[in-house]
Enzyme design. Structure first.
Site, PDB file in Angstrom:
ATOM      1  N   ARG A 113     -27.906 -34.200 -33.787  1.00 46.99           N
ATOM      2  CA  ARG A 113     -27.412 -35.658 -33.753  1.00 46.99           C
ATOM      3  C   ARG A 113     -26.949 -36.403 -34.647  1.00 46.99           C
ATOM      4  O   ARG A 113     -26.720 -37.165 -34.792  1.00 46.99           O
ATOM      5  CB  ARG A 113     -27.955 -36.221 -31.826  1.00 46.99           C
ATOM      6  CG  ARG A 113     -27.215 -38.086 -31.415  1.00 46.99           C
ATOM      7  CD  ARG A 113     -27.384 -37.936 -30.289  1.00 46.99           C
ATOM      8  NE  ARG A 113     -27.361 -36.757 -29.988  1.00 46.99           N
ATOM      9  CZ  ARG A 113     -25.886 -36.602 -29.189  1.00 46.99           C
ATOM     10  NH1 ARG A 113     -25.733 -37.208 -29.600  1.00 46.99           N
ATOM     11  NH2 ARG A 113     -26.943 -35.816 -28.346  1.00 46.99           N
ATOM     12  N   GLY A 118      -0.910 -31.812 -38.860  1.00 49.52           N
ATOM     13  CA  GLY A 118      -0.761 -30.530 -37.949  1.00 49.52           C
ATOM     14  C   GLY A 118      -2.147 -30.894 -36.981  1.00 49.52           C
ATOM     15  O   GLY A 118      -1.840 -29.538 -35.835  1.00 49.52           O
ATOM     16  N   HIS A 157      -8.151 -28.875 -33.054  1.00 50.61           N
ATOM     17  CA  HIS A 157      -9.142 -27.946 -32.612  1.00 50.61           C
ATOM     18  C   HIS A 157      -9.089 -28.837 -31.979  1.00 50.61           C
ATOM     19  O   HIS A 157     -11.137 -28.625 -31.981  1.00 50.61           O
ATOM     20  CB  HIS A 157     -10.143 -28.039 -34.147  1.00 50.61           C
ATOM     21  CG  HIS A 157      -9.041 -27.223 -35.084  1.00 50.61           C
ATOM     22  ND1 HIS A 157      -7.928 -26.252 -34.928  1.00 50.61           N
ATOM     23  CD2 HIS A 157      -8.872 -27.247 -36.594  1.00 50.61           C
ATOM     24  CE1 HIS A 157      -7.769 -25.644 -36.126  1.00 50.61           C
ATOM     25  NE2 HIS A 157      -7.848 -26.530 -37.370  1.00 50.61           N
ATOM     26  N   LYS A 198       0.321  -1.155   0.299  1.00 51.91           N
ATOM     27  CA  LYS A 198       0.011   0.228  -0.350  1.00 51.91           C
ATOM     28  C   LYS A 198       0.502   1.652  -0.113  1.00 51.91           C
ATOM     29  O   LYS A 198       0.291   1.813  -0.744  1.00 51.91           O
ATOM     30  CB  LYS A 198      -0.595   0.189   0.935  1.00 51.91           C
ATOM     31  CG  LYS A 198      -1.558   1.420   1.712  1.00 51.91           C
ATOM     32  CD  LYS A 198      -2.915   1.258   2.358  1.00 51.91           C
ATOM     33  CE  LYS A 198      -3.391   2.511   2.283  1.00 51.91           C
ATOM     34  NZ  LYS A 198      -4.380   2.506   3.679  1.00 51.91           N
TER      35      LYS A 198
END
Length: 534
Positions: free
Chosen positions: A448, A315, A286, A149
């Site tokens: 789905r 990758g 990803h 402080k």
């Protein structure tokens, strides 16, 4: 709220004359104490730190000499005194403060180095309740906050890095700058906040409060990232006190610095590969697995994981649950791979990877325990979502067969494998698997049925790549991580070649879905457990 006092601006340069040092970990104490003494700084300390400085042959004052009170109550009371906090909080250039300091014999303290009692280490080592409580520091955080402080005049260090910065400044210029003191103050409040978070989090577990009124999460900066998910976003990686093996505690042996997406993908891959007892490989792209397989060794598992979707694997991130050999490394480096994460690697593997300078290699020296309880977090605008880690594990004894046709033992094994993978795929998730190998994965769709179709496309392309006359989904088990709300998704799975289906069940249309499965000749199991991953 206290009104802001009319203090004069603090000086830019402060030459410290007195330092208060109190350390649990005394690494670096000798060099720092000798350097400060050589710069003419008076050393003040308590207990074990004072004794350690005395053993160095350096003059050091006991805090008790300043306060006039001995250390008492098993060390609980020693620095909580106006002479200490007045020396830290007194604004030197404010006349009223200076007058009070003179009237009460309070000398300024210009430098503080405190590292706090080892509460986190005590808890991590399995210390009991009483041991943990005794290692809750009171005086240390109070002094750190007081000094921070009053950073206009006081330099506060909570680690050796801070002391090194102060010593470098003193040796170069004979003083600390206001900018340095502000940086140290910010770091100090971060440390006390993290300390309080550790204490409050631990106490919540002691009273079994899973949703305390206040939730504080802290972490130490592991690295500043080049950017976040995209180049226009900033990014940083913080390490928490959780010692769970994985990307946060891994050693990076080579390659460019990890990026935001690399870290997220490596974590997703390693958490999934740890689910398997047999040699296993997971390839993630990803944040979703694009290939998962077990094998008789890692090379076999990698080949089988790659077969599922070699296009997406380019990758990607490769995770394995065994130490890597040279043969494994040669296979993995046949295509461009961003990150490899494993428990360990032998010298031959390290040599193979070293030839791929951009490949990031992470070694963890262990695997995360899929059954270990914990918490996961997600930020939302103005808030934070907290939930327990999904530690569910479905076994053959847990499933209920709801169709007329009973599954074969191999189909049961395939269903369990597929459901394990589906637990780690973004919803809506459909996974086809056979013989310990994913055949097709459909992730993150809004319905789905489309996930089932995408997984079927992947399986068909994988079959073509292998030169098969049929889809890799032929004869597979299909896993859905949440129930089929309609029969359409299940019928897509049947059309893809699946012969068995595993899903949580629980839809109001379960009867319709079961009837469709019976008509298609499928075997279907209900788990009663949803493993939705948003």
């Amino acid at each position: 709220m206290p009104a802001a006092p009319d203090f004069p601006p603090p000086p830019d340069r402060v030459t410290p004359r007195r330092a208060l040092i109190s350390l649990s970990d005394k690494t670096g104490l000798e060099d720092a104490a000798r350097a400060l003494h050589g710069l003419g700084v008076e050393l003040v300390s308590t207990g074990g730190t004072r004794a350690a400085i005395e053993r160095l042959g350096l003059p050091v004052r006991d805090v008790a000499d300043l306060t006039g009170f001995p250390e008492m109550m098993d060390g609980r009371v020693k620095t909580l005194h106006p002479v200490v906090h007045g020396g830290l909080l007194g604004v030197r250039d404010a006349p009223a403060h200076a007058e009070a300091m003179t009237a009460h014999g309070i000398g300024p303290i210009d430098l503080v180095w405190i590292d706090l009692y080892p509460f986190e280490a005590t808890v991590a080592s399995g210390g009991g309740f009483e041991a943990a409580v005794e290692n809750i520091d009171i005086g240390g955080p109070a002094m750190i906050r007081s000094g921070a402080k009053n950073h206009g005049y006081v330099a506060v260090c909570v680690d050796k890095a801070g002391v090194d910065e102060v010593l470098a400044a003193l040796q170069a210029d004979g003083a600390t700058s206001l900018a340095l003191r502000k940086r140290l103050a910010a770091r100090a409040y971060g440390r006390t906040a993290a300390y309080d978070a550790a204490v409050s989090g631990w106490f919540a577990t002691q009273i079994e409060d899973s949703a305390p009124a206040r939730k504080t999460i802290s972490g130490g900066l592991a690295q500043t990232l080049r950017y976040g998910e995209n180049p226009h976003q900033t990014g940083a990686f913080y390490r928490t006190s959780d010692a769970r093996p994985g990307v946060a505690n891994a050693r990076q042996l080579q390659g460019k610095e990890l990026g935001y997406n690399n870290i997220a993908d490596a974590d997703a891959a390693y958490e999934l590969v740890a689910e398997f007892a047999a040699p296993a490989c997971v390839i993630v792209k990803h944040a979703n697995p694009c290939g998962v397989a077990v094998g008789h060794d890692l090379s076999d598992a990698y080949k089988r994981a790659l077969e599922c979707d070699a296009v997406s694997a380019f990758g990607g991130v490769v995770a394995v649950n065994r130490p890597l050999s040279g043969a494994d490394a040669k296979l993995i480096t046949d295509i461009f791979t961003e990150v490899v994460i494993a428990p360990d690697a032998d010298d031959e593997a390290l040599a193979v990877f070293a030839a791929k300078k951009n490949l990031r290699l992470l070694l963890t020296e262990g695997l995360p325990d899929p059954l270990q309880p914990g918490e996961v977090f997600r930020s939302v605008s103005g808030g934070l979502l907290v939930q327990s880690r999904d530690i569910s594990r479905i076994t053959a004894a847990d499933v209920k067969i709801v169709t007329r046709r009973q599954p074969t033992p191999q189909e049961v094994e395939d269903m369990l494998f597929a459901f394990t993978v589906a637990k780690h795929v973004k919803s809506n998730a459909i996974v086809y698997a056979k013989d310990g190998q994913t055949a097709g994965i459909g992730a993150g769709q809004m319905n789905r049925r489309d996930s089932a179709r995408i997984a079927a496309i992947r399986a068909r392309e994988a079959g073509e790549a292998k030169g098969l006359a049929h889809s890799m989904a032929q004869g597979s088990a299909c896993a859905s991580e949440a129930f089929f709300p309609f029969a359409d998704g299940l019928l897509e799975a049947a059309a893809a070649g699946a012969t068995a289906v595993i899903q949580p069940g629980g839809s109001i249309r379960d009867d319709e879905v079961i009837k469709a499965a019976d008509e298609a000749g499928l075997a279907m199991a209900f788990t009663g457990v949803r493993v939705f991953r948003h």
